[in-house]
Design a protein around this motif. Structure first.
Motif, PDB file in Angstrom:
ATOM      1  N   TYR A   4       0.817  -1.132   0.040  1.00  0.00           N
ATOM      2  CA  TYR A   4      -0.206  -0.046  -0.191  1.00  0.00           C
ATOM      3  C   TYR A   4       0.853   1.236  -0.104  1.00  0.00           C
ATOM      4  CZ  TYR A   4       1.221   0.414   4.890  1.00  0.00           C
ATOM      5  OH  TYR A   4       1.764   0.562   6.060  1.00  0.00           O
ATOM      6  N   THR A   5       0.419   2.284  -0.399  1.00  0.00           N
ATOM      7  CA  THR A   5       1.057   3.567  -0.074  1.00  0.00           C
ATOM      8  C   THR A   5       0.186   4.509   0.888  1.00  0.00           C
ATOM      9  OG1 THR A   5      -0.251   4.724  -2.096  1.00  0.00           O
ATOM     10  CG2 THR A   5       1.897   3.455  -2.674  1.00  0.00           C
ATOM     11  N   ALA A   6       0.767   5.416   1.060  1.00  0.00           N
ATOM     12  CA  ALA A   6       0.017   6.579   2.074  1.00  0.00           C
ATOM     13  C   ALA A   6       0.403   7.966   1.401  1.00  0.00           C
ATOM     14  CB  ALA A   6       0.571   6.735   3.500  1.00  0.00           C
ATOM     15  N   ARG A   7      -0.705   8.708   1.501  1.00  0.00           N
ATOM     16  CA  ARG A   7      -0.538  10.162   0.900  1.00  0.00           C
ATOM     17  C   ARG A   7      -1.211  10.968   1.882  1.00  0.00           C
ATOM     18  NH1 ARG A   7      -3.221   8.258  -3.914  1.00  0.00           N
ATOM     19  NH2 ARG A   7      -4.945   7.611  -3.291  1.00  0.00           N
ATOM     20  N   THR A   8      -0.693  12.417   1.869  1.00  0.00           N
ATOM     21  CA  THR A   8      -1.396  13.478   2.540  1.00  0.00           C
ATOM     22  C   THR A   8      -2.119  14.636   1.633  1.00  0.00           C
ATOM     23  OG1 THR A   8       0.073  13.234   4.430  1.00  0.00           O
ATOM     24  CG2 THR A   8      -1.127  15.232   4.249  1.00  0.00           C
ATOM     25  N   ILE A   9      -3.396  14.739   1.907  1.00  0.00           N
ATOM     26  CA  ILE A   9      -4.051  15.877   0.805  1.00  0.00           C
ATOM     27  C   ILE A   9      -4.253  16.692   1.526  1.00  0.00           C
ATOM     28  CG2 ILE A   9      -6.016  15.967  -0.604  1.00  0.00           C
ATOM     29  CD1 ILE A   9      -5.990  12.861  -1.207  1.00  0.00           C
ATOM     30  N   THR A  10      -4.089  18.010   1.235  1.00  0.00           N
ATOM     31  CA  THR A  10      -4.347  19.438   1.675  1.00  0.00           C
ATOM     32  C   THR A  10      -5.191  20.159   0.993  1.00  0.00           C
ATOM     33  OG1 THR A  10      -1.987  19.381   2.793  1.00  0.00           O
ATOM     34  CG2 THR A  10      -3.253  21.427   2.623  1.00  0.00           C
ATOM     35  N   ILE A  11      -6.432  20.413   1.565  1.00  0.00           N
ATOM     36  CA  ILE A  11      -7.328  21.292   0.544  1.00  0.00           C
ATOM     37  C   ILE A  11      -7.602  22.767   1.471  1.00  0.00           C
ATOM     38  CG2 ILE A  11      -9.855  21.368   0.383  1.00  0.00           C
ATOM     39  CD1 ILE A  11      -9.898  18.071   0.331  1.00  0.00           C
ATOM     40  N   VAL A  12      -7.480  23.597   0.561  1.00  0.00           N
ATOM     41  CA  VAL A  12      -7.416  25.030   0.871  1.00  0.00           C
ATOM     42  C   VAL A  12      -8.922  25.662   0.386  1.00  0.00           C
ATOM     43  CG1 VAL A  12      -6.294  27.247   0.795  1.00  0.00           C
ATOM     44  CG2 VAL A  12      -5.000  25.263   1.252  1.00  0.00           C
ATOM     45  N   ARG A  13      -9.742  26.061   1.172  1.00  0.00           N
ATOM     46  CA  ARG A  13     -10.895  26.722   0.878  1.00  0.00           C
ATOM     47  C   ARG A  13     -10.820  28.379   1.012  1.00  0.00           C
ATOM     48  NH1 ARG A  13     -16.558  25.474   0.841  1.00  0.00           N
ATOM     49  NH2 ARG A  13     -17.781  27.505   1.455  1.00  0.00           N
ATOM     50  N   ARG A  14     -10.759  28.941  -0.101  1.00  0.00           N
ATOM     51  CA  ARG A  14     -10.590  30.358  -0.565  1.00  0.00           C
ATOM     52  C   ARG A  14     -12.123  30.843  -0.392  1.00  0.00           C
ATOM     53  NH1 ARG A  14      -8.865  35.143   0.338  1.00  0.00           N
ATOM     54  NH2 ARG A  14      -7.872  36.127  -1.353  1.00  0.00           N
ATOM     55  N   GLU A  15     -12.288  31.974   0.571  1.00  0.00           N
ATOM     56  CA  GLU A  15     -13.676  32.359   0.708  1.00  0.00           C
ATOM     57  C   GLU A  15     -13.418  33.848   0.217  1.00  0.00           C
ATOM     58  OE1 GLU A  15     -15.655  29.341   3.889  1.00  0.00           O
ATOM     59  OE2 GLU A  15     -15.075  31.340   4.664  1.00  0.00           O
ATOM     60  N   PHE A  16     -14.700  34.771  -0.103  1.00  0.00           N
ATOM     61  CA  PHE A  16     -14.845  35.731  -0.344  1.00  0.00           C
ATOM     62  C   PHE A  16     -16.231  36.241   0.176  1.00  0.00           C
ATOM     63  CE2 PHE A  16     -12.262  33.840  -3.674  1.00  0.00           C
ATOM     64  CZ  PHE A  16     -11.154  34.781  -3.665  1.00  0.00           C
ATOM     65  N   VAL A  17     -16.168  37.097   1.194  1.00  0.00           N
ATOM     66  CA  VAL A  17     -17.463  37.410   1.992  1.00  0.00           C
ATOM     67  C   VAL A  17     -17.886  38.538   2.052  1.00  0.00           C
ATOM     68  CG1 VAL A  17     -18.199  37.265   4.461  1.00  0.00           C
ATOM     69  CG2 VAL A  17     -16.341  35.658   3.869  1.00  0.00           C
ATOM     70  N   VAL A  18     -19.289  38.659   1.454  1.00  0.00           N
ATOM     71  CA  VAL A  18     -19.990  39.838   1.477  1.00  0.00           C
ATOM     72  C   VAL A  18     -21.020  40.085   2.417  1.00  0.00           C
ATOM     73  CG1 VAL A  18     -21.328  41.075  -0.264  1.00  0.00           C
ATOM     74  CG2 VAL A  18     -19.661  39.652  -1.273  1.00  0.00           C
ATOM     75  N   PRO A  19     -20.716  41.180   3.220  1.00  0.00           N
ATOM     76  CA  PRO A  19     -21.998  41.288   4.315  1.00  0.00           C
ATOM     77  C   PRO A  19     -23.329  41.592   3.516  1.00  0.00           C
ATOM     78  CG  PRO A  19     -20.138  42.906   4.671  1.00  0.00           C
ATOM     79  CD  PRO A  19     -19.804  42.338   3.163  1.00  0.00           C
ATOM     80  N   ALA A  20     -24.200  40.969   4.363  1.00  0.00           N
ATOM     81  CA  ALA A  20     -25.419  40.972   3.756  1.00  0.00           C
ATOM     82  C   ALA A  20     -26.582  41.138   4.990  1.00  0.00           C
ATOM     83  CB  ALA A  20     -25.959  39.583   3.149  1.00  0.00           C
ATOM     84  N   ALA A  21     -26.293  42.266   5.596  1.00  0.00           N
ATOM     85  CA  ALA A  21     -27.246  42.547   6.984  1.00  0.00           C
ATOM     86  C   ALA A  21     -28.681  42.892   6.563  1.00  0.00           C
ATOM     87  CB  ALA A  21     -26.644  43.878   7.521  1.00  0.00           C
TER      88      ALA A  21
END
Length: 78
Positions: A4-21
């Motif tokens: 077997y093999t092993a791996r590491t997966i990194t997920i980056v979530r980029r967010e753009f936040v707009v206020p909606a009061a």
């Protein structure tokens, strides 16, 4: 002997936040600016030219109690 093999997966979530009061919500101009910025960063990250279409699910939109979040994820395998 291991088969077997092993791996590491990194997920980056980029967010753009707009206020909606409440009660007025988000201004369309601000949503448009955030959307354009998210699309530029997505294209830059994946090396896409302006004339290339994005996949339908490239950017996602989510609502919170007082915000709209536009996002995309990147993935890196190590």
């Amino acid at each position: 002997m291991a088969t077997y093999t092993a791996r590491t997966i990194t997920i980056v979530r980029r967010e753009f936040v707009v206020p909606a009061a409440s009660p007025h919500g988000a201004a369309s101009a601000e949503v448009g600016k955030a959307w354009a910025h998210a699309e530029r960063e997505y294209r830059q990250h994946y090396g896409l030219r302006d004339e290339e279409p994005l996949a339908d699910n490239a950017l996602t939109f989510h609502t919170g109690d007082d915000e709209i979040v536009i996002s995309f994820e990147t993935r890196a395998e190590a």
